[in-house]
Scaffold this active site. Structure first.
Site, PDB file in Angstrom:
ATOM      1  N   VAL A  86       1.411  -3.818   3.687  1.00  0.00           N
ATOM      2  CA  VAL A  86       1.307  -5.249   4.606  1.00  0.00           C
ATOM      3  C   VAL A  86       2.294  -5.956   4.157  1.00  0.00           C
ATOM      4  O   VAL A  86       2.814  -7.044   4.562  1.00  0.00           O
ATOM      5  CB  VAL A  86      -0.034  -5.889   4.253  1.00  0.00           C
ATOM      6  CG1 VAL A  86      -1.316  -5.425   4.802  1.00  0.00           C
ATOM      7  CG2 VAL A  86      -0.220  -6.060   2.751  1.00  0.00           C
TER       8      VAL A  86
ATOM      9  N   TYR B 203      -3.337  -2.108 -10.170  1.00  0.00           N
ATOM     10  CA  TYR B 203      -3.187  -2.000  -8.748  1.00  0.00           C
ATOM     11  C   TYR B 203      -2.311  -2.906  -8.101  1.00  0.00           C
ATOM     12  O   TYR B 203      -1.586  -2.637  -7.291  1.00  0.00           O
ATOM     13  CB  TYR B 203      -4.561  -2.125  -8.018  1.00  0.00           C
ATOM     14  CG  TYR B 203      -4.538  -2.018  -6.722  1.00  0.00           C
ATOM     15  CD1 TYR B 203      -4.744  -0.721  -5.862  1.00  0.00           C
ATOM     16  CD2 TYR B 203      -4.896  -3.401  -6.098  1.00  0.00           C
ATOM     17  CE1 TYR B 203      -4.581  -0.970  -4.605  1.00  0.00           C
ATOM     18  CE2 TYR B 203      -4.769  -3.336  -4.684  1.00  0.00           C
ATOM     19  CZ  TYR B 203      -4.798  -2.185  -3.869  1.00  0.00           C
ATOM     20  OH  TYR B 203      -4.785  -2.343  -2.576  1.00  0.00           O
TER      21      TYR B 203
ATOM     22  N   LYS C  69       0.364   3.361  -2.831  1.00  0.00           N
ATOM     23  CA  LYS C  69      -0.748   4.231  -3.153  1.00  0.00           C
ATOM     24  C   LYS C  69      -0.494   5.758  -2.939  1.00  0.00           C
ATOM     25  O   LYS C  69      -0.934   6.541  -3.420  1.00  0.00           O
ATOM     26  CB  LYS C  69      -1.941   3.803  -2.195  1.00  0.00           C
ATOM     27  CG  LYS C  69      -2.348   2.465  -2.241  1.00  0.00           C
ATOM     28  CD  LYS C  69      -3.169   2.103  -0.986  1.00  0.00           C
ATOM     29  CE  LYS C  69      -3.932   0.411  -1.113  1.00  0.00           C
ATOM     30  NZ  LYS C  69      -4.642   0.087   0.186  1.00  0.00           N
TER      31      LYS C  69
ATOM     32  N   TYR D 105      -4.108   3.499   8.243  1.00  0.00           N
ATOM     33  CA  TYR D 105      -5.682   3.030   8.493  1.00  0.00           C
ATOM     34  C   TYR D 105      -6.091   3.426  10.066  1.00  0.00           C
ATOM     35  O   TYR D 105      -5.879   4.710  10.324  1.00  0.00           O
ATOM     36  CB  TYR D 105      -5.568   1.763   8.282  1.00  0.00           C
ATOM     37  CG  TYR D 105      -5.163   1.220   6.829  1.00  0.00           C
ATOM     38  CD1 TYR D 105      -5.454   1.896   5.849  1.00  0.00           C
ATOM     39  CD2 TYR D 105      -3.825   0.547   7.057  1.00  0.00           C
ATOM     40  CE1 TYR D 105      -4.795   1.616   4.467  1.00  0.00           C
ATOM     41  CE2 TYR D 105      -3.034   0.279   5.849  1.00  0.00           C
ATOM     42  CZ  TYR D 105      -3.587   0.879   4.343  1.00  0.00           C
ATOM     43  OH  TYR D 105      -3.263   0.665   3.381  1.00  0.00           O
TER      44      TYR D 105
ATOM     45  N   SER E  61       0.845  -1.334  -0.098  1.00  0.00           N
ATOM     46  CA  SER E  61      -0.043   0.047  -0.032  1.00  0.00           C
ATOM     47  C   SER E  61       0.740   1.312  -0.033  1.00  0.00           C
ATOM     48  O   SER E  61       0.269   2.253  -0.163  1.00  0.00           O
ATOM     49  CB  SER E  61      -0.911   0.029   1.002  1.00  0.00           C
ATOM     50  OG  SER E  61      -1.958  -0.718   1.002  1.00  0.00           O
TER      51      SER E  61
HETATM   52  N1  GLN Z   1      -2.217  -5.326  -1.884  1.00  0.00           N
HETATM   53  C1  GLN Z   1      -3.022  -5.216  -0.781  1.00  0.00           C
HETATM   54  C2  GLN Z   1      -4.347  -5.440  -0.681  1.00  0.00           C
HETATM   55  O1  GLN Z   1      -4.854  -4.747  -1.690  1.00  0.00           O
HETATM   56  C3  GLN Z   1      -2.207  -3.907   0.005  1.00  0.00           C
HETATM   57  C4  GLN Z   1      -3.009  -3.840   1.396  1.00  0.00           C
HETATM   58  C5  GLN Z   1      -1.923  -2.835   2.169  1.00  0.00           C
HETATM   59  O2  GLN Z   1      -0.728  -2.942   2.116  1.00  0.00           O
HETATM   60  N2  GLN Z   1      -2.644  -2.468   3.275  1.00  0.00           N
HETATM   61  O3  GLN Z   1      -4.967  -5.748   0.144  1.00  0.00           O
END
Ligand code: GLN
Length: 317
Positions: A270, A189, A68, A252, A65
């Site tokens: 993650v 993505y 992002k 988050y 993430s």
């Molecule tokens: N690729 C992971 C997902 O879409 C990314 C989530 C994350 O890093 N929080 O769930």
């Protein structure tokens, strides 16, 4: 920038390391369970041109993430803040990152660009205008890592278990918030999440967001001439948007606590990475794949909190 004391950081790393035992690897992407939960590392790039790493800062992991943030930056360049934020909000979601209820209201938009629904909406804006290779080149330039590649095994593992993200993408389509088709958006993505980085690479990206002059950031000895042709000027408005959303939504449901304790704009993934910014002064990245219940690196959070406290880095303090 105050002087970084290597012995003090090494000590904080040792203090934070036992916390990794309380965390768990992300198992909903099976390939991520192959990581070593004991790993913990940190890399810092400072405004006085220094760069230094401790622990497992050269171990590769997938960006997840943290991509992002790059996606939001690029979407702001290719569109405009108004266009981007007509498809995604600017509010903390108060729910886990992959929740369907990440939509603020079923007739509205995803809460922010860092939860999965919002990031999928942003990815579709990108997929509508550029190739994944152009995106990869952008992230490679941010990380000063021309040879940035996808970890195919993680990409395939996530694609094979992407029911939740599929649901989110279909919901976005129903709400007319997708700019590319569902499969194209998911592929873009998931590839973005599967880019392989180290804490050292991410610290270069963090330094860029911190507004530290590019010439002072060096990664793996490559000269500026080796860098790609990507324009790396940073629009102060885009920087402000990214840092504000990182501060309020980057971790988050752990964002509020981290804002109080560490007081640094940050973004987790993650895969175990955390990107943290001391505006104008330092770019920092940690790696520790054992995660807390919010999906944030447990050792990385502890380490950044200790570091910020020790050096008085809280940006509102
Ligand atoms: N690729 C992971 C997902 O879409 C990314 C989530 C994350 O890093 N929080 O769930």
């Amino acid at each position: 920038m105050q002087e970084i004391k290597p012995a003090a950081i090494q000590q904080l790393l040792e203090e934070a390391a036992p916390y990794c035992e309380q965390g768990e690897l992300a198992s909903y992407i099976p390939e991520l369970t192959k990581a070593d939960p004991q790993h913990l590392g940190i890399y810092l790039v400072t405004s006085d041109g220094k760069a230094i790493g401790f622990g497992d800062y050269q171990v590769p992991f997938t960006i997840q993430s943290i991509s992002k943030v790059a996606s939001l930056l690029l979407a702001l360049r290719l569109y405009s803040p108004e266009e981007v934020f007509s498809r995604v909000g600017m509010e903390p979601s108060g729910t886990p990152f992959s929740e369907l209820s990440g939509f603020r209201d079923l007739a509205d938009t995803p809460a922010n660009p860092f939860i999965n629904s919002g990031a999928l909406a942003v990815a579709s804006l990108l997929a509508n205008k550029i190739s994944f290779e152009e995106y990869r080149a952008f992230v490679a330039a941010l990380c000063h890592k021309p040879q940035l590649i996808i970890t195919e095994s993680v990409y395939r593992s996530e694609m094979a278990h992407s029911e939740r993200n599929h649901s989110l993408a279909w919901e976005l389509k129903r709400m007319r918030l997708l700019s590319a088709d569902v499969e194209e958006t998911l592929d873009f993505y998931t590839k973005a999440c599967s880019l392989s980085v180290t804490a050292q690479d991410l610290a270069c990206f963090a330094a860029y967001l911190a507004g530290i002059c590019q010439a002072q950031v060096d990664n793996s000895g490559s000269s500026p001439a080796d860098q790609s042709q990507v324009d790396l000027s940073l629009d102060p408005e885009h920087q402000k948007i990214c840092l504000s959303l990182m501060f309020t939504c980057g971790l988050y449901d752990g964002s509020g606590r981290f804002a109080v304790k560490a007081g640094l704009p940050a973004k987790s993934g993650v895969g175990g990475g955390i990107l943290a910014i001391l505006p104008g002064q330092a770019g920092i990245a940690t790696f520790g794949p054992a995660l807390d219940h919010n999906g944030n690196s447990i050792g990385g959070i502890k380490l950044l909190e200790l570091l910020s406290e020790q050096n008085d880095w809280h940006c509102l303090g």
